[in-house]
Design a protein around this motif. Sequence first.
Motif, PDB file in Angstrom:
ATOM      1  N   SER A  27     -41.337  48.986  -5.308  1.00  0.00           N
ATOM      2  CA  SER A  27     -42.579  48.287  -5.805  1.00  0.00           C
ATOM      3  C   SER A  27     -42.704  46.655  -5.962  1.00  0.00           C
ATOM      4  CB  SER A  27     -42.701  49.365  -7.356  1.00  0.00           C
ATOM      5  OG  SER A  27     -41.647  48.794  -8.093  1.00  0.00           O
ATOM      6  N   SER A  49     -44.464  57.175  -6.022  1.00  0.00           N
ATOM      7  CA  SER A  49     -43.707  56.265  -5.106  1.00  0.00           C
ATOM      8  C   SER A  49     -42.226  57.002  -5.041  1.00  0.00           C
ATOM      9  CB  SER A  49     -43.500  54.950  -5.613  1.00  0.00           C
ATOM     10  OG  SER A  49     -43.006  54.904  -6.745  1.00  0.00           O
ATOM     11  N   THR A  95     -46.846  43.516   1.076  1.00  0.00           N
ATOM     12  CA  THR A  95     -46.636  42.497  -0.009  1.00  0.00           C
ATOM     13  C   THR A  95     -46.423  41.174   0.732  1.00  0.00           C
ATOM     14  OG1 THR A  95     -44.097  43.247   0.211  1.00  0.00           O
ATOM     15  CG2 THR A  95     -45.510  44.011  -1.914  1.00  0.00           C
ATOM     16  N   GLY A 151     -56.754  41.229  -0.941  1.00  0.00           N
ATOM     17  CA  GLY A 151     -56.506  42.809  -1.026  1.00  0.00           C
ATOM     18  C   GLY A 151     -57.108  43.573   0.233  1.00  0.00           C
ATOM     19  N   LYS A 152     -57.142  42.775   1.207  1.00  0.00           N
ATOM     20  CA  LYS A 152     -57.360  43.748   2.596  1.00  0.00           C
ATOM     21  C   LYS A 152     -56.169  43.197   3.706  1.00  0.00           C
ATOM     22  CE  LYS A 152     -61.975  45.029   2.658  1.00  0.00           C
ATOM     23  NZ  LYS A 152     -63.120  45.332   3.286  1.00  0.00           N
ATOM     24  N   THR A 158     -58.491  48.067   2.851  1.00  0.00           N
ATOM     25  CA  THR A 158     -58.119  47.850   1.462  1.00  0.00           C
ATOM     26  C   THR A 158     -56.721  48.386   1.077  1.00  0.00           C
ATOM     27  OG1 THR A 158     -59.204  49.672   0.672  1.00  0.00           O
ATOM     28  CG2 THR A 158     -60.500  47.649   0.641  1.00  0.00           C
ATOM     29  N   VAL A 159     -55.891  47.490   0.726  1.00  0.00           N
ATOM     30  CA  VAL A 159     -54.499  47.858   0.341  1.00  0.00           C
ATOM     31  C   VAL A 159     -54.435  49.133  -0.360  1.00  0.00           C
ATOM     32  CG1 VAL A 159     -52.518  47.148  -0.833  1.00  0.00           C
ATOM     33  CG2 VAL A 159     -53.663  45.564   0.499  1.00  0.00           C
ATOM     34  N   ASP A 160     -55.430  49.291  -1.443  1.00  0.00           N
ATOM     35  CA  ASP A 160     -55.235  50.485  -2.159  1.00  0.00           C
ATOM     36  C   ASP A 160     -55.473  51.956  -1.417  1.00  0.00           C
ATOM     37  OD1 ASP A 160     -54.970  48.634  -4.269  1.00  0.00           O
ATOM     38  OD2 ASP A 160     -56.923  48.845  -5.263  1.00  0.00           O
ATOM     39  N   SER A 161     -56.234  51.560  -0.465  1.00  0.00           N
ATOM     40  CA  SER A 161     -56.490  52.953   0.190  1.00  0.00           C
ATOM     41  C   SER A 161     -55.332  53.198   1.319  1.00  0.00           C
ATOM     42  CB  SER A 161     -57.899  52.985   0.784  1.00  0.00           C
ATOM     43  OG  SER A 161     -57.717  52.082   2.097  1.00  0.00           O
ATOM     44  N   ASN A 185     -53.598  56.753   1.838  1.00  0.00           N
ATOM     45  CA  ASN A 185     -54.308  57.941   2.454  1.00  0.00           C
ATOM     46  C   ASN A 185     -53.706  58.048   3.814  1.00  0.00           C
ATOM     47  OD1 ASN A 185     -55.655  58.649   0.016  1.00  0.00           O
ATOM     48  ND2 ASN A 185     -57.060  56.992   0.275  1.00  0.00           N
TER      49      ASN A 185
END
Lengths: 177, 126
Positions: free
Chosen positions: A150, B40, B70, B78-79, B105-108, B111
């Motif tokens: 993380s 995680s 990162t 964010g992409k 997008t990093v958040d997805s 998936n």
Amino acid sequence: MRWIWIDRILELKRGAKLVALKNISAAEDVLHDHFAPAPGSAESAPQPPRPLMPHSLIIEGMAQTAGILVGHAGDFKEKVILAKIGKAVFDVAVQPRPGFTIRHSAEMVRYDASGASTSGVTELIDPATGEARKLADIELMFSHIDSNRSGLKFPKENFVFTEQFMHLIRNVEKLED
Amino acid sequence: MASYDDVFEKVQTVLEDALGVDKEEVTAEATLVGDLGAESIDFLDIVFRLEKAFNIKIQQSELFPDNVLTDPQYVQEGKVTDAGMAELRQRLPHTNLDAFDADRTVDSFPNVFTVDAIVKFVQSKL
């Protein structure tokens, strides 16, 4: 109260196995907030409930046992954190009551830079007879938190292996390094 | 190479044990995070269990790349950038990244880790 749920380390084989004992004492406050179901049938007279060592704290004892095994394998340079309880199956007929001794035997299943997994057996020993009965199977997973994914940062000092644990390690009775 | 179905069956068991889900939930299309509720720390557990079940050695970063998202070279606002997509495709040859490429997008990103991707990864190691 000190957060230490093992009293002695009997045996330590580097990276492989650690065996620890914990004596259950009626002087421990926590037992008096946790009771076994009153024994007896519907026909018998009600029995007073009996104080019992909580299973959650027995898991913590195994986590300390296995955690020291993992920490020792890395010369206590890593901060070893309990990450997951993979399995904890207790025999509820075996009741961890005051005057009995718990024996945790933890074995290393896997160890690498990111963490470790362990499997273990917890037994309840009756010091009056020496009889040992299996109380639980407990599988755990540990993370070396400085190499976690993380990206979080943690304090530099090793806040996991404090003096109370190192004292136990210095007094290991059978050490195979 | 072991058949897809044989590997799938064992991966199903690994995920049932690691994530406490039912066999029926572990379909090929199921995503580890979204559908099966993986966190995680479960990824480390899954790697350990796959190694044991298939008697293989896996670097955690092989299956779940840890430092691409990162890295400012690969992610902006964010992409994931073109360079980031190229890096991900190289690192994750067993994973279908086409749907993610359309979104980026990093958040997805979690998936992309489907049961199917795990099975193909394991097949490539056998």
